[in-house]
Design a protein around this motif. Structure first.
Motif, PDB file in Angstrom:
ATOM      1  N   VAL A 198      10.372 -46.313  18.835  1.00  0.00           N
ATOM      2  CA  VAL A 198      11.591 -47.094  18.694  1.00  0.00           C
ATOM      3  C   VAL A 198      12.228 -46.602  17.407  1.00  0.00           C
ATOM      4  O   VAL A 198      11.582 -46.593  16.354  1.00  0.00           O
ATOM      5  CB  VAL A 198      11.280 -48.604  18.597  1.00  0.00           C
ATOM      6  N   LEU A 220      14.574 -46.779  14.260  1.00  0.00           N
ATOM      7  CA  LEU A 220      15.239 -47.746  13.386  1.00  0.00           C
ATOM      8  C   LEU A 220      15.993 -47.007  12.286  1.00  0.00           C
ATOM      9  O   LEU A 220      15.415 -46.212  11.547  1.00  0.00           O
ATOM     10  CB  LEU A 220      14.222 -48.697  12.742  1.00  0.00           C
ATOM     11  N   TYR A 280      25.708 -46.954   9.253  1.00  0.00           N
ATOM     12  CA  TYR A 280      25.351 -46.874  10.669  1.00  0.00           C
ATOM     13  C   TYR A 280      26.603 -46.685  11.520  1.00  0.00           C
ATOM     14  O   TYR A 280      26.616 -45.869  12.447  1.00  0.00           O
ATOM     15  CB  TYR A 280      24.600 -48.141  11.073  1.00  0.00           C
ATOM     16  N   HIS A 338      25.126 -42.368  13.583  1.00  0.00           N
ATOM     17  CA  HIS A 338      23.703 -42.700  13.714  1.00  0.00           C
ATOM     18  C   HIS A 338      23.135 -41.960  14.914  1.00  0.00           C
ATOM     19  O   HIS A 338      23.882 -41.458  15.755  1.00  0.00           O
ATOM     20  CB  HIS A 338      23.494 -44.214  13.867  1.00  0.00           C
ATOM     21  N   ARG A 374      18.445 -48.406  16.431  1.00  0.00           N
ATOM     22  CA  ARG A 374      18.757 -49.800  16.119  1.00  0.00           C
ATOM     23  C   ARG A 374      18.940 -49.914  14.620  1.00  0.00           C
ATOM     24  O   ARG A 374      18.134 -49.389  13.849  1.00  0.00           O
ATOM     25  CB  ARG A 374      17.608 -50.673  16.596  1.00  0.00           C
ATOM     26  N   ASN A 375      19.993 -50.586  14.186  1.00  0.00           N
ATOM     27  CA  ASN A 375      20.257 -50.746  12.754  1.00  0.00           C
ATOM     28  C   ASN A 375      19.554 -51.989  12.220  1.00  0.00           C
ATOM     29  O   ASN A 375      19.773 -53.094  12.713  1.00  0.00           O
ATOM     30  CB  ASN A 375      21.763 -50.841  12.510  1.00  0.00           C
ATOM     31  N   VAL A 376      18.685 -51.784  11.228  1.00  0.00           N
ATOM     32  CA  VAL A 376      18.016 -52.870  10.516  1.00  0.00           C
ATOM     33  C   VAL A 376      18.182 -52.544   9.033  1.00  0.00           C
ATOM     34  O   VAL A 376      17.470 -51.701   8.500  1.00  0.00           O
ATOM     35  CB  VAL A 376      16.519 -52.986  10.892  1.00  0.00           C
ATOM     36  N   GLN A 404      13.514 -59.906   9.494  1.00  0.00           N
ATOM     37  CA  GLN A 404      13.936 -59.158  10.683  1.00  0.00           C
ATOM     38  C   GLN A 404      12.792 -58.318  11.238  1.00  0.00           C
ATOM     39  O   GLN A 404      12.548 -58.304  12.439  1.00  0.00           O
ATOM     40  CB  GLN A 404      15.124 -58.247  10.365  1.00  0.00           C
ATOM     41  N   TYR A 412       7.248 -47.163  15.533  1.00  0.00           N
ATOM     42  CA  TYR A 412       8.600 -47.147  14.980  1.00  0.00           C
ATOM     43  C   TYR A 412       8.817 -45.907  14.139  1.00  0.00           C
ATOM     44  O   TYR A 412       7.988 -45.549  13.306  1.00  0.00           O
ATOM     45  CB  TYR A 412       8.842 -48.405  14.140  1.00  0.00           C
TER      46      TYR A 412
END
Length: 131
Positions: free
Chosen positions: A46, A48, A56, A60, A65-67, A77, A87
């Motif tokens: 995944v 990140l 982002y 990107h 996924r933006n965290v 989060q 990840y």
């Protein structure tokens, strides 16, 4: 004499247990851009993006996924992430992703790799799609 040895062993055990409990979480392994590209293509991770939402939005990796690592609730989060998944993290230079990876580990995520800088991933062979 036997009581003294038992007492010393107990004290040593307590000291070591405390020292190990306070040991810092080591950073996860870094991967090369080529290895990161392979993991992403095979959908084994995944992805990140731990940069700010503004970074982002500018560009990107496709599917990332933006965290935001700088967000006040970053630890909360990542605490919601599935700890059974792997990840792959990246940022602008590799610094934030390295620090973020340590936080993920502290939150119970054991399978974390740091892919470093987005610019290096963009130049990877084979190229990764950027949005």
């Amino acid at each position: 004499m036997k009581l003294l040895r038992v007492g010393l062993l107990w004290a040593l055990s307590a000291f070591l247990t405390g020292a190990l409990a306070q040991a810092p979480t080591p950073p996860p392994p870094d991967v090369t851009p080529a290895k990161a590209a392979k993991l992403i293509r095979k959908q084994q991770v995944v992805v990140l993006d731990v940069r700010t939402p503004e970074e982002y939005a500018a560009s990107h990796l496709a599917g990332a996924r933006n965290v935001n690592f700088k967000a006040a609730d970053f630890a909360q989060q990542v605490a919601t992430l599935d700890t059974t998944k792997t990840y792959l993290l990246y940022c602008a230079s590799g610094n934030r992703s390295s620090k973020a990876a340590v936080v993920l580990r502290q939150q119970g995520v054991r399978k974390v790799v740091n892919a470093g800088a987005l610019k290096d991933l963009q130049a990877a062979k084979p190229r990764l799609r950027v949005e």
